[in-house]
Design a protein around this motif. Structure first.
Motif, short mmCIF file in Angstrom:
data_model
loop_
_atom_site.label_atom_id
_atom_site.label_comp_id
_atom_site.label_asym_id
_atom_site.label_seq_id
_atom_site.Cartn_x
_atom_site.Cartn_y
_atom_site.Cartn_z
N PHE A 378 0.86 -1.18 0.00
CA PHE A 378 0.00 0.00 0.00
C PHE A 378 0.90 1.24 0.00
N ILE A 379 0.74 2.11 -0.99
CA ILE A 379 1.73 3.16 -1.20
C ILE A 379 1.09 4.48 -1.61
N ASP A 380 1.67 5.57 -1.13
CA ASP A 380 1.28 6.93 -1.52
C ASP A 380 2.57 7.67 -1.87
N ARG A 381 2.75 7.97 -3.14
CA ARG A 381 4.01 8.56 -3.59
C ARG A 381 4.28 9.92 -2.96
N ASN A 382 3.23 10.58 -2.44
CA ASN A 382 3.41 11.90 -1.83
C ASN A 382 3.56 11.85 -0.32
N ARG A 384 6.56 10.39 0.97
CA ARG A 384 7.98 10.23 1.25
C ARG A 384 8.42 11.40 2.12
N VAL A 385 8.96 11.11 3.32
CA VAL A 385 9.26 12.19 4.25
C VAL A 385 10.69 12.15 4.80
N THR A 386 11.51 11.19 4.37
CA THR A 386 12.92 11.19 4.76
C THR A 386 13.78 10.86 3.55
N PHE A 387 15.06 11.22 3.66
CA PHE A 387 16.01 11.00 2.58
C PHE A 387 16.14 9.51 2.26
N ASN A 388 15.97 8.67 3.29
CA ASN A 388 16.16 7.23 3.10
C ASN A 388 14.89 6.49 2.67
N ASP A 389 13.77 7.18 2.59
CA ASP A 389 12.55 6.52 2.08
C ASP A 389 12.77 6.15 0.62
N ALA A 390 12.68 4.86 0.33
CA ALA A 390 13.04 4.39 -1.01
C ALA A 390 11.95 3.56 -1.67
N GLY A 391 10.75 3.57 -1.09
CA GLY A 391 9.67 2.77 -1.66
C GLY A 391 8.99 3.49 -2.82
N THR A 392 9.12 2.95 -4.01
CA THR A 392 8.46 3.50 -5.19
C THR A 392 7.77 2.37 -5.95
N ILE A 393 6.78 2.74 -6.72
CA ILE A 393 6.05 1.75 -7.52
C ILE A 393 6.97 1.11 -8.55
N ASP A 394 7.83 1.91 -9.17
CA ASP A 394 8.75 1.36 -10.18
C ASP A 394 9.68 0.30 -9.58
N LYS A 395 10.17 0.58 -8.36
CA LYS A 395 11.06 -0.40 -7.72
C LYS A 395 10.32 -1.69 -7.39
#
Length: 659
Positions: A378-382, A384-395
């Motif tokens: 379950f993901i919301d692209r908007n 991401r709140v830290t530099f290390n957040d790396a969860g993306t749909i493409d990945k």
């Protein structure tokens, strides 16, 4: 909110005089939103059938009629309502879901799901009878008057164009359970619908039932953290509505197929704040537990796991709770396919590597997919709140393909937070310049949004809300240091706003359960203790990392606290790839405030340390601002931005407010 309310007699008169649709159009446009041609056409068609249904002498002339009732805390609209009394003077409400469908197809392995022609193609959706029943459930859950009087609600569906002799699928025995409690009427069954209405409403509405539905006392909104114990024990605490129900059934089918066929499968679900990502995720966890599947709820952020775990302590052993809720940082040690179902919430927060020093494993997404037969993200692209957040749909897609997984994707769109205000979210994305949205000039007034010039006043307003049920909190951007040494008193005021003699401490030793601890109202929460959770009201202190200057929004990373680990690594990236560093910094700060400002189910109050930013929000909220979407303006070093002396937008802002 009811768009049209009258009596049966007046409803028929308005229809016959040709003014009914005009009234609906005018009221909905003024109070709510724009109306498309297709919606106007559907009113003209469906309401002509309902006018014929209501032309029955046995249905009282003074029975109540309402059209387009907007259910509180959602944007769901009930098509048609009739109110009145039975022979014993008990109060009844008949809710009619109107459909113009001419054909539909059963879906045999998904509970109460059908497919029909929608939006230019064949799509899966909820059975009309389920939809009517779910709206009744929403009203019963939110309205105390309906429960206490009590007012009996009776759902049904009317598919006036649907010929069952040609398409009998919606009457299939697999739908019997919902048809028993929410009957369906189709082409040629107008008399049967009349009989259904008359069986409950033979006498007029003399007690003003519609007033109780429209203005009755609302119950406090359910929060997931309060309901999780009952959910895992089998209670239906949250009725899944429309796209939530569709996605839940599709995910469940994909999971069971994956396990049955031993086929690695990945499901990606996109959804913004309040669309029900966590509700669907926890419902899925409960379903898996009851059916004997090995499933785990997984997040990178500890806050939701810890709060849910705390709420389960009365019903489960610690070892059982630990087995259900897992950190995403534990999967680098897992074996392939050792878990049947991985339910990954807040997938945008997943990191590349695990461990305290980000040095273990290869990638959390890859490791979760490897360790599970079926994984849903379950993901919301908007968010991401830290530099290390790396969860993306493409990945997720790429790692799924690398492991020969079947890939499914879905989306949740219906809004259940922010009082169901899609307009508020669109407005917020636009005013923060996260995205240009169609609804850029404001939002409907059902969501309680206020801008305060004094932090004391905002804090007092939130404390007053919190006294009702301990579901309101003060949150802040990470612009003040968080002391490393543990403390036991909130007398130390970490967050200081000297010009107002205001101070409040960060939350102290209760980071795990900040969302539910009664003493949390004395402290401020941050993004890490609240993301993935919800409250009724939030008061958000926007710090100096976001300001308005020379007619532009400025993101200033240098104003973040030195103890803030969420931007660790940004300066190194600035040397290697300045454009990417600026993009990520802009994304982190704006997404942080977007996330904080969407934690409230009923309202959000804000105080900005930057006066010009406060003025900017006021003008945007009052529809006085002409938006110009600009490239991100980001400060990553201590060098000040050069002032544009030719730009007088700030003076114009202040002048407008003074006037």
């Amino acid at each position: 909110m009811i768009i049209y309310a009258s009596t049966k007699q007046s409803f028929i008169k308005d229809f016959e005089q040709g003014v009914l649709v005009k009234k609906l159009h005018q009221t909905l446009t003024e109070k709510y939103r724009r109306v498309g041609e297709s919606e106007i056409h559907s009113w003209q068609t469906s309401l002509s059938y309902m006018a014929n249904v209501m032309r029955d002498f046995a249905i009282p002339d003074l029975a109540g009629v309402a059209i387009e009732y907007i259910v509180p805390n959602t944007q769901k609209r009930v098509d048609f309502i009739i109110t009145g009394l039975d022979q014993q003077d008990k109060e009844h409400v008949v809710i009619v879901e109107l459909k113009q469908w001419s054909e539909a197809f059963k879906v045999t392995d998904k509970d109460n799901i059908v497919s029909t022609y929608l939006g230019g193609g064949i799509r899966e959706t909820t059975h009309p009878s389920y939809q009517a029943w779910s709206y009744c459930s929403l009203i019963e859950n939110f309205n105390e008057d309906v429960q206490n009087r009590p007012i009996e609600l009776h759902p049904c569906a009317f598919l006036h164009n649907f010929d069952e002799s040609i398409s009998p699928e919606l009457r299939d025995p697999i739908y019997n359970s919902i048809l028993d409690i929410s009957p369906m009427f189709t082409l040629g069954q107008m008399d049967s619908l009349r009989s259904f209405i008359k069986s409950y409403i033979p006498k007029p509405d003399t007690t003003n039932i519609m007033e109780s539905i429209e203005h009755g006392k609302l119950r406090p909104s359910k929060s997931l953290q309060d309901s999780i114990l009952k959910m895992l024990k089998g209670n239906k605490e949250f009725v899944l509505i429309d796209d939530q129900k569709v996605e839940f059934e599709q995910i469940k089918k994909a999971a069971l197929d994956a396990i049955k066929n031993n086929q690695k499968t990945v499901y990606i679900v996109r959804g913004g704040p309040g669309t029900g990502k966590s509700v669907v995720a926890i419902n899925l966890l409960a379903e898996c537990i009851h059916n004997g599947y090995m499933a785990q709820y997984i997040t990178s952020n500890a806050a939701p796991r810890n709060v849910y775990s705390a709420m389960l302590q009365q019903g489960y052993k610690k070892s059982e709770i630990k087995a259900l809720f897992q950190s995403s940082g534990t999967f680098h040690t897992r074996k392939k396919n050792e878990l049947q179902i991985a339910i990954v919430d807040e997938a945008h927060r997943l990191r590349k590597k695990s461990g305290m020093f980000q040095s273990q494993g290869e990638d959390q997404i890859k490791e979760i997919i490897n360790a599970s037969i079926f994984s849903v993200f379950f993901i919301d692209r908007n968010q991401r709140v830290t530099f290390n957040d790396a969860g993306t749909i493409d990945k997720i897609r790429n790692f799924a393909q690398d492991q020969n997984s079947l890939i499914y994707e879905g989306v949740l769109e219906s809004q259940f937070r922010c009082n169901g205000s899609d307009g508020y979210l669109a407005w917020l994305d636009n005013v923060l310049q996260i995205a240009e949205t169609a609804n850029y000039d404001g939002f409907e007034g059902d969501y309680d949004f206020k801008i305060f010039d004094n932090p004391h006043e905002m804090y007092d307003a939130i404390k007053a809300k919190n006294e009702i049920n301990n579901k309101s909190r003060v949150l802040a951007g990470y612009c003040w240091d968080w002391p490393k040494e543990g403390r036991t008193t909130s007398l130390v005021k970490d967050i200081q706003i000297p010009e107002h003699n205001f101070g409040i401490s960060w939350n102290l030793g209760n980071s795990d359960t900040y969302a539910i601890d009664p003493d949390s109202i004395n402290e401020a929460g941050c993004i890490h203790t609240t993301q993935g959770l919800e409250f009724e009201y939030v008061g958000v202190i926007i710090g100096d990392d976001l300001r308005y200057e020379n007619g532009k929004l400025i993101v200033d990373i240098t104003k973040r606290a030195k103890t803030d680990q969420s931007i660790k690594g940004i300066k190194k990236l600035l040397e290697e790839n300045p454009d990417e560093a600026h993009r990520i910094a802009d994304e982190i700060v704006k997404n942080t405030y977007r996330t904080l400002m969407t934690r409230g189910q009923k309202g959000c109050y804000i105080y900005c340390t930057n006066k010009e930013l406060s003025n900017y929000f006021k003008l945007a909220y009052n529809h006085q601002l002409s938006y110009t979407y600009t490239e991100p303006q980001v400060v990553l070093s201590e060098q000040p931005l050069a002032a544009d002396k030719t730009d007088s937008n700030i003076d114009k802002l202040n002048l407008k407010l003074d006037k």
